[in-house]
Design a protein around this motif. Structure first.
Motif, PDB file in Angstrom:
ATOM      1  N   ASP A  36      41.262  32.190  30.112  1.00  0.00           N
ATOM      2  CA  ASP A  36      40.591  30.946  30.486  1.00  0.00           C
ATOM      3  C   ASP A  36      40.410  31.027  32.005  1.00  0.00           C
ATOM      4  O   ASP A  36      41.262  30.579  32.768  1.00  0.00           O
ATOM      5  N   SER A  37      39.299  31.638  32.425  1.00  0.00           N
ATOM      6  CA  SER A  37      39.148  31.903  33.867  1.00  0.00           C
ATOM      7  C   SER A  37      38.975  30.617  34.664  1.00  0.00           C
ATOM      8  O   SER A  37      39.378  30.542  35.827  1.00  0.00           O
ATOM      9  N   GLY A  38      38.413  29.570  34.035  1.00  0.00           N
ATOM     10  CA  GLY A  38      38.265  28.292  34.737  1.00  0.00           C
ATOM     11  C   GLY A  38      39.619  27.756  35.165  1.00  0.00           C
ATOM     12  O   GLY A  38      39.757  27.149  36.232  1.00  0.00           O
ATOM     13  N   ALA A  39      40.639  28.010  34.333  1.00  0.00           N
ATOM     14  CA  ALA A  39      41.985  27.529  34.668  1.00  0.00           C
ATOM     15  C   ALA A  39      42.464  28.170  35.973  1.00  0.00           C
ATOM     16  O   ALA A  39      43.151  27.521  36.769  1.00  0.00           O
ATOM     17  N   LEU A  40      42.083  29.422  36.219  1.00  0.00           N
ATOM     18  CA  LEU A  40      42.513  30.082  37.462  1.00  0.00           C
ATOM     19  C   LEU A  40      41.894  29.396  38.679  1.00  0.00           C
ATOM     20  O   LEU A  40      42.563  29.177  39.696  1.00  0.00           O
ATOM     21  N   TYR A  41      40.586  29.038  38.583  1.00  0.00           N
ATOM     22  CA  TYR A  41      39.938  28.331  39.702  1.00  0.00           C
ATOM     23  C   TYR A  41      40.545  26.942  39.881  1.00  0.00           C
ATOM     24  O   TYR A  41      40.722  26.464  40.995  1.00  0.00           O
ATOM     25  N   ARG A  42      40.866  26.291  38.749  1.00  0.00           N
ATOM     26  CA  ARG A  42      41.511  24.976  38.821  1.00  0.00           C
ATOM     27  C   ARG A  42      42.886  25.103  39.493  1.00  0.00           C
ATOM     28  O   ARG A  42      43.298  24.239  40.268  1.00  0.00           O
ATOM     29  N   LEU A  43      43.614  26.188  39.191  1.00  0.00           N
ATOM     30  CA  LEU A  43      44.942  26.397  39.784  1.00  0.00           C
ATOM     31  C   LEU A  43      44.847  26.599  41.294  1.00  0.00           C
ATOM     32  O   LEU A  43      45.700  26.118  42.045  1.00  0.00           O
ATOM     33  N   VAL A  44      43.792  27.305  41.738  1.00  0.00           N
ATOM     34  CA  VAL A  44      43.623  27.513  43.182  1.00  0.00           C
ATOM     35  C   VAL A  44      43.376  26.158  43.861  1.00  0.00           C
ATOM     36  O   VAL A  44      43.978  25.845  44.895  1.00  0.00           O
ATOM     37  N   ALA A  45      42.507  25.334  43.232  1.00  0.00           N
ATOM     38  CA  ALA A  45      42.198  24.017  43.826  1.00  0.00           C
ATOM     39  C   ALA A  45      43.454  23.152  43.873  1.00  0.00           C
ATOM     40  O   ALA A  45      43.779  22.555  44.907  1.00  0.00           O
ATOM     41  N   LEU A  46      44.169  23.114  42.755  1.00  0.00           N
ATOM     42  CA  LEU A  46      45.369  22.279  42.683  1.00  0.00           C
ATOM     43  C   LEU A  46      46.455  22.801  43.636  1.00  0.00           C
ATOM     44  O   LEU A  46      47.118  22.031  44.339  1.00  0.00           O
ATOM     45  N   GLY A  47      46.621  24.119  43.656  1.00  0.00           N
ATOM     46  CA  GLY A  47      47.618  24.722  44.546  1.00  0.00           C
ATOM     47  C   GLY A  47      47.329  24.392  46.004  1.00  0.00           C
ATOM     48  O   GLY A  47      48.236  24.111  46.785  1.00  0.00           O
ATOM     49  N   GLY A  48      46.045  24.373  46.357  1.00  0.00           N
ATOM     50  CA  GLY A  48      45.646  24.040  47.729  1.00  0.00           C
ATOM     51  C   GLY A  48      46.068  22.622  48.083  1.00  0.00           C
ATOM     52  O   GLY A  48      46.625  22.374  49.153  1.00  0.00           O
ATOM     53  N   VAL A  49      45.822  21.699  47.147  1.00  0.00           N
ATOM     54  CA  VAL A  49      46.200  20.289  47.379  1.00  0.00           C
ATOM     55  C   VAL A  49      47.715  20.188  47.524  1.00  0.00           C
ATOM     56  O   VAL A  49      48.220  19.556  48.449  1.00  0.00           O
ATOM     57  N   ARG A  50      48.432  20.864  46.622  1.00  0.00           N
ATOM     58  CA  ARG A  50      49.905  20.752  46.641  1.00  0.00           C
ATOM     59  C   ARG A  50      50.520  21.378  47.892  1.00  0.00           C
ATOM     60  O   ARG A  50      51.557  20.941  48.354  1.00  0.00           O
ATOM     61  N   GLN A  51      49.842  22.423  48.409  1.00  0.00           N
ATOM     62  CA  GLN A  51      50.375  23.059  49.630  1.00  0.00           C
ATOM     63  C   GLN A  51      49.887  22.361  50.889  1.00  0.00           C
ATOM     64  O   GLN A  51      50.193  22.793  51.999  1.00  0.00           O
ATOM     65  N   GLY A  52      49.039  21.346  50.700  1.00  0.00           N
ATOM     66  CA  GLY A  52      48.518  20.626  51.862  1.00  0.00           C
ATOM     67  C   GLY A  52      47.532  21.450  52.670  1.00  0.00           C
ATOM     68  O   GLY A  52      47.379  21.233  53.876  1.00  0.00           O
ATOM     69  N   LEU A  53      46.830  22.400  51.988  1.00  0.00           N
ATOM     70  CA  LEU A  53      45.835  23.193  52.714  1.00  0.00           C
ATOM     71  C   LEU A  53      44.655  22.312  53.097  1.00  0.00           C
ATOM     72  O   LEU A  53      44.296  21.393  52.355  1.00  0.00           O
ATOM     73  N   ASP A  54      44.041  22.631  54.227  1.00  0.00           N
ATOM     74  CA  ASP A  54      42.793  21.969  54.597  1.00  0.00           C
ATOM     75  C   ASP A  54      41.787  22.310  53.491  1.00  0.00           C
ATOM     76  O   ASP A  54      41.641  23.479  53.134  1.00  0.00           O
ATOM     77  N   PRO A  55      41.078  21.293  52.936  1.00  0.00           N
ATOM     78  CA  PRO A  55      40.148  21.567  51.830  1.00  0.00           C
ATOM     79  C   PRO A  55      39.064  22.587  52.191  1.00  0.00           C
ATOM     80  O   PRO A  55      38.457  23.174  51.318  1.00  0.00           O
ATOM     81  N   GLU A  56      38.818  22.782  53.479  1.00  0.00           N
ATOM     82  CA  GLU A  56      37.788  23.745  53.894  1.00  0.00           C
ATOM     83  C   GLU A  56      38.363  25.091  54.318  1.00  0.00           C
ATOM     84  O   GLU A  56      37.638  25.952  54.812  1.00  0.00           O
ATOM     85  N   ASP A  57      39.677  25.274  54.153  1.00  0.00           N
ATOM     86  CA  ASP A  57      40.325  26.510  54.585  1.00  0.00           C
ATOM     87  C   ASP A  57      40.085  27.628  53.558  1.00  0.00           C
ATOM     88  O   ASP A  57      40.832  27.792  52.591  1.00  0.00           O
ATOM     89  N   ARG A  58      39.027  28.387  53.770  1.00  0.00           N
ATOM     90  CA  ARG A  58      38.642  29.426  52.798  1.00  0.00           C
ATOM     91  C   ARG A  58      39.660  30.556  52.723  1.00  0.00           C
ATOM     92  O   ARG A  58      39.990  31.031  51.634  1.00  0.00           O
ATOM     93  N   ASP A  59      40.151  30.994  53.903  1.00  0.00           N
ATOM     94  CA  ASP A  59      41.117  32.102  53.896  1.00  0.00           C
ATOM     95  C   ASP A  59      42.412  31.680  53.228  1.00  0.00           C
ATOM     96  O   ASP A  59      43.015  32.444  52.469  1.00  0.00           O
TER      97      ASP A  59
END
Ligand code: DC
Length: 228
Positions: free
Chosen positions: A35-58
């Protein structure tokens, strides 16, 4: 390194029924499911949980490469864990879906997820569900399906799904979100959503899950991928 095995790819827009069809086919064939969509969802969610800047591509690309993800099943239900925490429900929210569509437009994130996705190809076979499974991730796939349905039907399906789960999202708002997400997925520069040149396109509007599964099984049987 993954080992050679038969691969069936199912690509298509949000709400086309890819997830349900892919799951049903993987169960029927006793093949692995990506379920490759789940991997993209995990990256988005992980970013929020780690407090990453939403525009931080690296930062998001690093997360895509290094996040600890586990797909499992217990009590007959599938579970997804991120850094050891159960996020099965959290990754299914509309917010995670929108976030996924945003990070999925970034080449660094897509590149980081390539190897992870290819590692799912293990005997006896793989059903890969996504947007670029047949075009980018598994161009050598034995059978490529591109599943579509009208935008109206996709919004109605998603609305019913969410209602069944107790969420009260308005149909017009959902239709708008689906149209926005389609536009973003189709126009991004890397791996835009489009059928592979050798894909079989199936329009699932008005078809049942069983009808679509039977069509795919017939196509694979005609290619000698499994017994009729
Ligand atoms: O299938 P889904 O709704 O879980 O996917 C969430 C988002 O992830 C979707 O808007 C686009 C993106 N995606 C992608 O770009 N490539 C994939 N192979 C799978 C999903």
């Amino acid at each position: 390194m993954s080992r050679p095995c038969p691969i069936l790819t199912i690509d298509g827009p949000s709400g086309s029924g890819k997830g349900t069809i892919s799951r049903a086919l993987a169960q029927h064939l006793h093949w692995h499911l990506l379920d490759s969509g789940a991997l993209y969802r995990l990256v988005a969610l992980g970013g929020v949980r780690q407090g990453l800047d939403p525009e931080d591509r690296d930062g998001h690309a690093r997360l895509a490469a290094h996040m600890e993800v586990h797909f499992g099943a217990s009590d007959g239900a599938e579970h997804v864990a991120l850094q050891g925490e159960d996020v099965t429900q959290a990754i299914r929210s509309e917010e995670a879906g929108q976030g996924a569509s945003r990070v999925a437009a970034w080449p660094g994130v897509r590149a980081a997820l390539l190897r992870r996705q290819r590692a799912f190809a293990e005997p006896p076979g793989l059903v890969a569900d996504g947007r670029d499974m047949g075009t980018v991730v598994f161009p050598q796939a034995d059978l490529k399906i591109f599943l579509t349905a009208t935008a109206e039907e996709r919004a109605l399906r998603r609305h019913k799904q969410l209602k069944d789960k107790g969420s009260d999202v308005s149909l017009p708002a959902l239709s708008r979100e689906i149209a926005e997400r389609d536009a973003r997925d189709q126009t991004r520069q890397v791996a835009p959503l489009r059928p592979a040149s050798d894909a079989c396109v199936i329009d699932s509007t008005g078809l049942s899950v069983g009808d679509v599964v039977q069509r795919v099984l017939a196509l694979g049987a005609a290619r000698g991928m499994w017994a009729p």
